[in-house]
Design an enzyme around this catalytic site. Sequence first.
Site, PDB file in Angstrom:
ATOM      1  N   GLU A   1       0.822  -1.205   0.000  1.00 43.98           N
ATOM      2  CA  GLU A   1       0.000   0.000   0.000  1.00 43.98           C
ATOM      3  C   GLU A   1       0.863   1.265   0.000  1.00 43.98           C
ATOM      4  O   GLU A   1       0.471   2.291  -0.553  1.00 43.98           O
ATOM      5  CB  GLU A   1      -0.908   0.012   1.235  1.00 43.98           C
ATOM      6  CG  GLU A   1      -1.863  -1.167   1.331  1.00 43.98           C
ATOM      7  CD  GLU A   1      -2.460  -1.328   2.722  1.00 43.98           C
ATOM      8  OE1 GLU A   1      -3.486  -2.024   2.827  1.00 43.98           O
ATOM      9  OE2 GLU A   1      -1.911  -0.784   3.702  1.00 43.98           O
TER      10      GLU A   1
ATOM     11  N   ASP B   1     -12.264  -6.052  -0.193  1.00 44.17           N
ATOM     12  CA  ASP B   1     -13.084  -7.257  -0.079  1.00 44.17           C
ATOM     13  C   ASP B   1     -14.434  -6.910   0.541  1.00 44.17           C
ATOM     14  O   ASP B   1     -14.539  -5.970   1.336  1.00 44.17           O
ATOM     15  CB  ASP B   1     -12.374  -8.326   0.763  1.00 44.17           C
ATOM     16  CG  ASP B   1     -11.924  -7.799   2.122  1.00 44.17           C
ATOM     17  OD1 ASP B   1     -12.639  -8.036   3.115  1.00 44.17           O
ATOM     18  OD2 ASP B   1     -10.862  -7.141   2.195  1.00 44.17           O
TER      19      ASP B   1
END
Length: 265
Positions: free
Chosen positions: A36, A223
């Site tokens: 990230e 998700d």
Amino acid sequence: MAPHGEGSDASVDPMVAQVEKHPISSILIIIAMQTEALPVVNKFQLVENPHSPFPEGVPWVHYHGTYKDITINLVWPGKDLTLGVDSVGTVSASLVTYASIQALQPDLIINAGTAGGFKARGAGIGDVFLASHVAFHDRRIPIPVFDLFGIGSRQTFSTPNLLKALNLKAGKLSTGDSLDMTPRDEESIAANDATVKDMEGAAVAYVADLLKVPAIFVKAVTDIVDGEKPTAEEFLQNLAAVTAALNEAVAQIVDFICGKCLPEL
């Protein structure tokens, strides 16, 4: 973490009051995972600090650089020294936030990262949320008042202009130290009225609140927690694409911040 300036003048930290009158000059970006963090590092051409401001031996990594008139510091907790995986979770996040505030004295913290989202609350893969509130969902202390301390619900620093200008989604963030979700966690997350869940946000908020540094939380959904696919599988499948969306959002946020004072956000 409520917007500074509310309440009596005596409640406003003098350093915060001073920052409110001047353009933001230093931001601290805290990101849990290397995957990230690196796109943001590359985006702003940040360089790793060879003279770490942190205690010798810890794996925490500090990148820094200048963008327009802002000093950008980005810190991620590094790899676990024994297992070699990203040091995710609330313990690392708390320590890194505390040490970074002490060493770098930022005007504003941005905690950026990926998160699970709930389709029942309008979250979809790749959506980017700016968290309005944060709380914990796995610190259950069923004793009066201790229960509230465990949940640790906080309003984040209010940024209505930023939210509107960048057309980001707003929602509440719930934090826990597990990637999966037990039925008890699910109950707590519902009670927290959360749209997204992560493993760091509320811990960063706790320390930022303690040390009186305004903080905002930008989370991109990898998700769908209440979806059909197993969380871990879906997270890994979408991580690269969603990280790109997160990187773009962080870049837009930093651009928006440039030249502005805290109340203008």
